[in-house]
Write an enzyme that holds these catalytic residues in place. Structure first.
Site, mmCIF file in Angstrom:
data_model
loop_
_atom_site.group_PDB
_atom_site.id
_atom_site.type_symbol
_atom_site.label_atom_id
_atom_site.label_comp_id
_atom_site.label_asym_id
_atom_site.label_seq_id
_atom_site.Cartn_x
_atom_site.Cartn_y
_atom_site.Cartn_z
ATOM 1 N N PHE A 78 0.859 -1.190 0.000
ATOM 2 C CA PHE A 78 0.000 0.000 0.000
ATOM 3 C C PHE A 78 0.894 1.238 0.000
ATOM 4 O O PHE A 78 1.885 1.291 0.725
ATOM 5 C CB PHE A 78 -0.921 -0.008 1.225
ATOM 6 C CG PHE A 78 -2.049 0.962 1.129
ATOM 7 C CD1 PHE A 78 -3.169 0.672 0.363
ATOM 8 C CD2 PHE A 78 -1.989 2.176 1.781
ATOM 9 C CE1 PHE A 78 -4.222 1.566 0.267
ATOM 10 C CE2 PHE A 78 -3.033 3.077 1.695
ATOM 11 C CZ PHE A 78 -4.151 2.777 0.932
ATOM 12 N N GLU A 111 -0.483 -5.398 8.383
ATOM 13 C CA GLU A 111 -0.012 -6.778 8.280
ATOM 14 C C GLU A 111 1.484 -6.919 8.573
ATOM 15 O O GLU A 111 1.989 -8.031 8.719
ATOM 16 C CB GLU A 111 -0.320 -7.334 6.882
ATOM 17 C CG GLU A 111 -1.797 -7.465 6.590
ATOM 18 C CD GLU A 111 -2.491 -6.159 6.190
ATOM 19 O OE1 GLU A 111 -3.729 -6.110 6.281
ATOM 20 O OE2 GLU A 111 -1.810 -5.182 5.797
ATOM 21 N N VAL A 165 2.121 5.566 5.857
ATOM 22 C CA VAL A 165 0.747 5.854 6.260
ATOM 23 C C VAL A 165 0.546 7.354 6.057
ATOM 24 O O VAL A 165 1.234 8.160 6.697
ATOM 25 C CB VAL A 165 0.482 5.459 7.735
ATOM 26 C CG1 VAL A 165 -0.979 5.698 8.098
ATOM 27 C CG2 VAL A 165 0.875 4.017 7.990
ATOM 28 N N ILE A 166 -0.355 7.694 5.149
ATOM 29 C CA ILE A 166 -0.573 9.100 4.799
ATOM 30 C C ILE A 166 -1.965 9.510 5.259
ATOM 31 O O ILE A 166 -2.949 8.819 4.984
ATOM 32 C CB ILE A 166 -0.403 9.318 3.284
ATOM 33 C CG1 ILE A 166 1.016 8.879 2.869
ATOM 34 C CG2 ILE A 166 -0.652 10.776 2.911
ATOM 35 C CD1 ILE A 166 1.242 8.805 1.377
ATOM 36 N N GLY A 209 -8.907 11.881 5.086
ATOM 37 C CA GLY A 209 -9.984 12.682 5.658
ATOM 38 C C GLY A 209 -10.696 12.032 6.829
ATOM 39 O O GLY A 209 -11.671 12.588 7.327
ATOM 40 N N THR A 210 -10.233 10.863 7.261
ATOM 41 C CA THR A 210 -10.887 10.168 8.376
ATOM 42 C C THR A 210 -9.848 9.852 9.455
ATOM 43 O O THR A 210 -8.652 9.957 9.221
ATOM 44 C CB THR A 210 -11.521 8.843 7.897
ATOM 45 O OG1 THR A 210 -10.464 7.945 7.537
ATOM 46 C CG2 THR A 210 -12.443 9.066 6.709
ATOM 47 N N HIS A 254 -8.836 7.090 10.332
ATOM 48 C CA HIS A 254 -8.170 5.824 10.005
ATOM 49 C C HIS A 254 -6.648 5.935 10.132
ATOM 50 O O HIS A 254 -5.985 5.002 10.586
ATOM 51 C CB HIS A 254 -8.563 5.405 8.581
ATOM 52 C CG HIS A 254 -8.047 4.076 8.171
ATOM 53 N ND1 HIS A 254 -8.513 2.897 8.722
ATOM 54 C CD2 HIS A 254 -7.109 3.727 7.264
ATOM 55 C CE1 HIS A 254 -7.878 1.884 8.167
ATOM 56 N NE2 HIS A 254 -7.027 2.352 7.283
ATOM 57 N N ARG A 297 10.482 12.137 2.592
ATOM 58 C CA ARG A 297 11.119 11.212 3.535
ATOM 59 C C ARG A 297 11.520 9.890 2.882
ATOM 60 O O ARG A 297 12.106 9.033 3.541
ATOM 61 C CB ARG A 297 10.167 10.939 4.699
ATOM 62 C CG ARG A 297 9.894 12.181 5.517
ATOM 63 C CD ARG A 297 8.919 11.911 6.627
ATOM 64 N NE ARG A 297 8.553 13.157 7.270
ATOM 65 C CZ ARG A 297 7.377 13.403 7.798
ATOM 66 N NH1 ARG A 297 6.455 12.475 7.788
ATOM 67 N NH2 ARG A 297 7.127 14.561 8.354
#
Length: 155
Positions: A23, A59, A82-83, A86-87, A89, A128
């Site tokens: 991902f 995972e 991990v970007i 809007g939530t 999450h 990064r």
């Protein structure tokens, strides 16, 4: 006189596993390239690097645990991105993956290095992953080499 222990940055003879999330692959492939570059520059043989791809960051801890318990590696490097969206999450994923990586290290006694980028924007993640702010994968691999050698020195 007190005895000091430090890990050296020579990877010759050491074996490493890298767990990388598919991902946000635009970012994670750059992290993996950085990690491989660091390992090779520090004397690790390419055949001594195992690479495992996961669907996402959540995972990663399970695969890191399996690899750490295999007794085949001196350290495990975890790479992902991990970007923020809007939530909420983002907070859940970032928190759980970090907690999981730390737990694997403590439970197995093997260095498990956190190379997960958490960023507010795609641009920050790109910075990064090899742009202006260096490559988090490279840094994570160097940390893995140092920690593997430090663990050897203490044993």
């Amino acid at each position: 006189m007190a005895k000091h222990y430090e890990g050296i940055l020579i990877g010759k003879g050491l074996k490493f596993a890298v767990v990388v999330s598919r991902f946000n692959e635009l970012i994670t492939t750059k992290l993996l390239e950085g990690a491989r570059d660091a390992f090779l520059r520090h004397g690790v043989n390419d055949e001594d690097i195992g690479i495992v791809w996961t669907p996402g960051c959540l995972e990663i801890p399970l695969m890191a645990q399996i690899l750490a318990q295999s007794n085949k590696y001196n350290a495990v490097v975890c790479l992902g991105a991990v970007i923020r969206g809007g939530t909420p999450h983002f907070e859940y994923v970032a928190s759980e993956v970090n907690r999981g990586i730390g737990k694997v290290a403590l439970d197995t006694g093997l260095p498990v290095i956190q190379g997960i980028i958490t960023a507010d924007t795609l641009e920050q993640a790109i910075q990064r992953a090899g742009a202006k702010e260096g490559n988090r994968g490279f840094t994570a691999a160097v940390n893995a080499i140092e920690m593997a050698n430090l663990l050897r020195a203490l044993q």
